[in-house]
Design an enzyme around this catalytic site. Structure first.
Site, PDB file in Angstrom:
ATOM      1  N   ASN A 276       0.811  -1.214   0.211  1.00 51.42           N
ATOM      2  CA  ASN A 276       0.136  -0.058  -0.128  1.00 51.42           C
ATOM      3  C   ASN A 276       0.905   1.345   0.136  1.00 51.42           C
ATOM      4  O   ASN A 276       1.691   1.475   0.869  1.00 51.42           O
ATOM      5  CB  ASN A 276      -1.089   0.042   1.086  1.00 51.42           C
ATOM      6  CG  ASN A 276      -1.906   1.144   1.280  1.00 51.42           C
ATOM      7  OD1 ASN A 276      -1.296   2.436   1.171  1.00 51.42           O
ATOM      8  ND2 ASN A 276      -3.055   0.928   1.753  1.00 51.42           N
TER       9      ASN A 276
ATOM     10  N   HIS B 295       1.046   6.427   1.552  1.00 47.07           N
ATOM     11  CA  HIS B 295       1.875   7.281   2.458  1.00 47.07           C
ATOM     12  C   HIS B 295       3.142   7.685   1.647  1.00 47.07           C
ATOM     13  O   HIS B 295       3.604   8.869   2.067  1.00 47.07           O
ATOM     14  CB  HIS B 295       2.180   6.620   3.848  1.00 47.07           C
ATOM     15  CG  HIS B 295       1.005   6.393   4.612  1.00 47.07           C
ATOM     16  ND1 HIS B 295       0.032   7.337   5.083  1.00 47.07           N
ATOM     17  CD2 HIS B 295       0.500   5.534   5.191  1.00 47.07           C
ATOM     18  CE1 HIS B 295      -1.171   6.804   5.578  1.00 47.07           C
ATOM     19  NE2 HIS B 295      -0.562   5.775   5.824  1.00 47.07           N
TER      20      HIS B 295
ATOM     21  N   HIS C 207      -5.648   3.574  -1.615  1.00 48.27           N
ATOM     22  CA  HIS C 207      -6.871   3.777  -1.087  1.00 48.27           C
ATOM     23  C   HIS C 207      -7.106   5.352  -1.237  1.00 48.27           C
ATOM     24  O   HIS C 207      -6.622   6.268  -1.153  1.00 48.27           O
ATOM     25  CB  HIS C 207      -6.666   3.890   0.395  1.00 48.27           C
ATOM     26  CG  HIS C 207      -8.050   3.911   1.071  1.00 48.27           C
ATOM     27  ND1 HIS C 207      -8.282   4.050   2.582  1.00 48.27           N
ATOM     28  CD2 HIS C 207      -9.469   4.520   0.778  1.00 48.27           C
ATOM     29  CE1 HIS C 207      -9.509   4.075   3.011  1.00 48.27           C
ATOM     30  NE2 HIS C 207     -10.193   4.395   1.616  1.00 48.27           N
TER      31      HIS C 207
ATOM     32  N   GLU D 210     -11.063  -9.267   3.116  1.00 51.83           N
ATOM     33  CA  GLU D 210      -9.694  -8.937   3.902  1.00 51.83           C
ATOM     34  C   GLU D 210      -9.975  -8.890   5.362  1.00 51.83           C
ATOM     35  O   GLU D 210     -10.798  -7.753   5.768  1.00 51.83           O
ATOM     36  CB  GLU D 210      -9.168  -7.805   3.296  1.00 51.83           C
ATOM     37  CG  GLU D 210      -7.941  -7.310   3.810  1.00 51.83           C
ATOM     38  CD  GLU D 210      -7.061  -6.173   3.088  1.00 51.83           C
ATOM     39  OE1 GLU D 210      -7.054  -6.058   1.882  1.00 51.83           O
ATOM     40  OE2 GLU D 210      -6.352  -5.505   3.844  1.00 51.83           O
TER      41      GLU D 210
END
Ligand code: PXP
Length: 236
Positions: free
Chosen positions: A6, A9, A42, A150
């Site tokens: 992911n 950030h 996301h 998930e």
């Protein structure tokens, strides 16, 4: 087990100065080149990290699985049906939260869930629901027609090393077994890091772990290629 990285950030850091560095697309490529099996982003309602352009650019240039995390809103459904990620993970979203707190209450909105999931699946997108390790939620997730769940590992991650770890871990293990018994495939993620991730191997048949913050945080010290390679070693 597969590793989904992911990269939200990386975008958080970029947005801190409103420019283009660090480049999110380049980060995605580095993650793939160093063992990441998929890229997760996301797209939040407030666009606080990943932006629409990022998702489109990754879809265009990264030749591996793109997993788009998103809320169950009409806006996000339209984006998914246009961008066509390989997979979508439906998450709950509250504007004020720092990160995704708790799983989606799909049992409490099953009819909406069924209607939301179908067009995505009809377009060939894999659908996953981000839920707590709770039988009621797993049964509801199965009824939506989604192929994956998930499991939210936040409780386990927070409890790791404490007297509550075993209970949290057992909840994940039982939830995975129950989901498999219904024919669902199971991913897991949230709060997993270099110290606590190893116990995921004790859960048979987990398909993919989605890990973000700990990898990007470690990348600050050792660089992104090494941070991904180290996590891949622990996950594979
Ligand atoms: N999976 C889902 C569904 C998430 O919402 C998040 C956080 O965005 C993650 C995995 C990754 O969590 P972390 O950044 O704590 O590794």
């Amino acid at each position: 087990m597969l590793l989904g990285v992911n990269i939200d950030h990386v975008a958080t850091l970029r947005n801190a100065r409103g420019g283009v560095e660090p480049d999110v697309l380049r980060a995605a490529q580095i993650c793939i080149d160093n063992g990441g099996d998929s890229i997760t982003t996301h797209l939040r309602e407030d666009r606080r990290h990943i932006k629409d352009e990022d998702v489109k650019n990754i879809r265009r240039d990264i030749k591996t699985k793109l997993n788009l995390e998103m809320a169950m809103t009409e806006e996000m459904q339209n984006i998914a049906l246009t961008v066509l990620p390989d997979a979508v993970c439906l998450v709950p979203e509250k504007r004020q939260e720092l990160t995704t707190e708790g799983g989606l209450d799909i049992a409490g909105q099953l009819d909406k869930g069924i209607k939301f999931v179908k067009p995505l699946i009809d377009k060939g997108i894999e659908v996953s629901l981000f839920i707590d390790p709770d039988e009621k939620q797993i049964k509801a997730a199965h009824k939506t027609g989604a192929q994956f769940i998930e499991l939210h590992t936040g409780t386990y991650s927070n409890a790791f090393g404490s007297e509550f770890e075993e209970q949290a871990f057992n909840d994940l293990k039982h939830a995975t077994e129950f989901a498999h018994s219904l024919g669902l495939q199971v991913n897991a993620g949230h709060g997993l890091d270099y110290k606590n991730v190893h116990r995921m191997h004790e859960i048979e048949g987990l398909h993919e772990l989605n890990i973000g913050h700990s990898i990007i945080a470690r990348a600050v010290f050792v660089g992104l290629p090494q941070a991904v390679r180290e996590m891949k070693e622990l996950v594979k």
